[in-house]
Scaffold this active site. Structure first.
Site, PDB file in Angstrom:
ATOM      1  N   SER A 143       0.881  -1.172   0.000  1.00 27.37           N
ATOM      2  CA  SER A 143       0.000   0.000   0.000  1.00 27.37           C
ATOM      3  C   SER A 143       0.912   1.213   0.000  1.00 27.37           C
ATOM      4  CB  SER A 143      -0.885   0.015   1.250  1.00 27.37           C
ATOM      5  OG  SER A 143      -1.545   1.257   1.401  1.00 27.37           O
TER       6      SER A 143
ATOM      7  N   TYR B 194      -2.839  -0.784  10.410  1.00 30.25           N
ATOM      8  CA  TYR B 194      -2.717  -0.985   8.965  1.00 30.25           C
ATOM      9  C   TYR B 194      -1.335  -0.557   8.481  1.00 30.25           C
ATOM     10  CZ  TYR B 194      -4.020  -0.788   4.006  1.00 30.25           C
ATOM     11  OH  TYR B 194      -4.088  -0.977   2.646  1.00 30.25           O
TER      12      TYR B 194
END
Length: 252
Positions: free
Chosen positions: A144, A157
């Site tokens: 990501s 995350y």
């Protein structure tokens, strides 16, 4: 791809979003694909998007070692080998929760899915790729842009995505002796259910809530396919694919 040129992929998180888009892209290109995810009904929906394609749906919680082992056993039993793992299953966790208020259970759930699950799948794929004949294969981890820069209130995350970068590097190094290539795609604002709220407004580092652009998830899928179809003598170590106007470069 047909006959001995056919390639076999395992795609986790294949029931929706990026995983579904990548699975469909590979199936359309002639790959045989094992679709893994927690909800059998969404895996079936993915399979039905490419009628007649060679696919296998396996209900899998990637955080459970026994279910990951069953996924790869079913794949090899059906297709004979594993040429590609797209390590995609993940969760953002509770959004907007300051780190001081984050329940440990929420932290653990994100770590178990995003990091432990990625490790378990990579380990299972690595074992198959090392022992099969012809030897080798490719692992692509879904990182990501949060592997580079965090969003506010995203500690679980962001921590797992940074850790995935270390896992990717280690897999890439250790796999050299066995023709196992490992790379990572870092994705920013692909239009999926996870990013649905971006268009209306996302919290920025300065405290403002600002709408952000998104990109077609099919553009991500095409990039993954390009990485997947390189010969094992070539590797995209890291690729970043993002909506052109998203506030990534200036984040933080």
């Amino acid at each position: 791809m047909t006959g001995r040129d056919a390639k076999i992929a395992v795609v986790t998180g294949a029931g929706s979003g990026i995983g579904r888009a990548v699975a469909v892209e590979l199936l359309d290109a002639g790959w045989s694909v094992a679709l893994a995810g927690r909800r059998p009904e969404t895996l079936t929906e993915t399979a039905e998007l490419v009628p007649g394609a060679a696919c296998l749906a396996v209900r899998t919680d990637v955080s459970r070692p026994e279910e990951v082992a069953a996924l790869f056993s079913a794949t090899v039993e059906r297709f004979g080998r594993v040429d590609l793992l797209f390590n995609n299953a993940g969760t953002f966790g509770p959004g907007g929760v300051p780190v001081e208020d984050l329940p440990y259970e929420a932290w653990r759930h994100v770590v178990d899915t995003n990091l432990n699950g990625a490790f378990l799948c990579a380990q299972a794929a690595y074992r198959r790729m090392k022992e099969q004949d012809p030897q080798g294969g490719r692992i692509i981890n879904n990182g990501s842009v949060s592997a580079h820069a965090p969003r506010p209130h995203s500690a679980p995350y962001t921590a797992t995505k940074h850790a995935l970068t270390g896992l990717t590097k280690s897999l890439s190094l250790d796999g050299r002796a066995y023709r196992i290539a490992a790379g990572q795609i870092d994705i920013g604002n692909a239009a999926t259910g996870m990013t649905a709220g971006m268009r209306t407004g996302a919290l920025q580092a300065n405290g403002e809530v600002v709408p952000e652009p998104v990109m077609d998830v099919a553009d991500v899928a095409r990039t993954v396919r390009h990485m997947a179809e390189l010969p094992l003598e070539a590797n995209v170590q890291f690729a970043t694919v993002l909506a052109t106007g998203m506030p990534y470069v200036g984040r933080g």
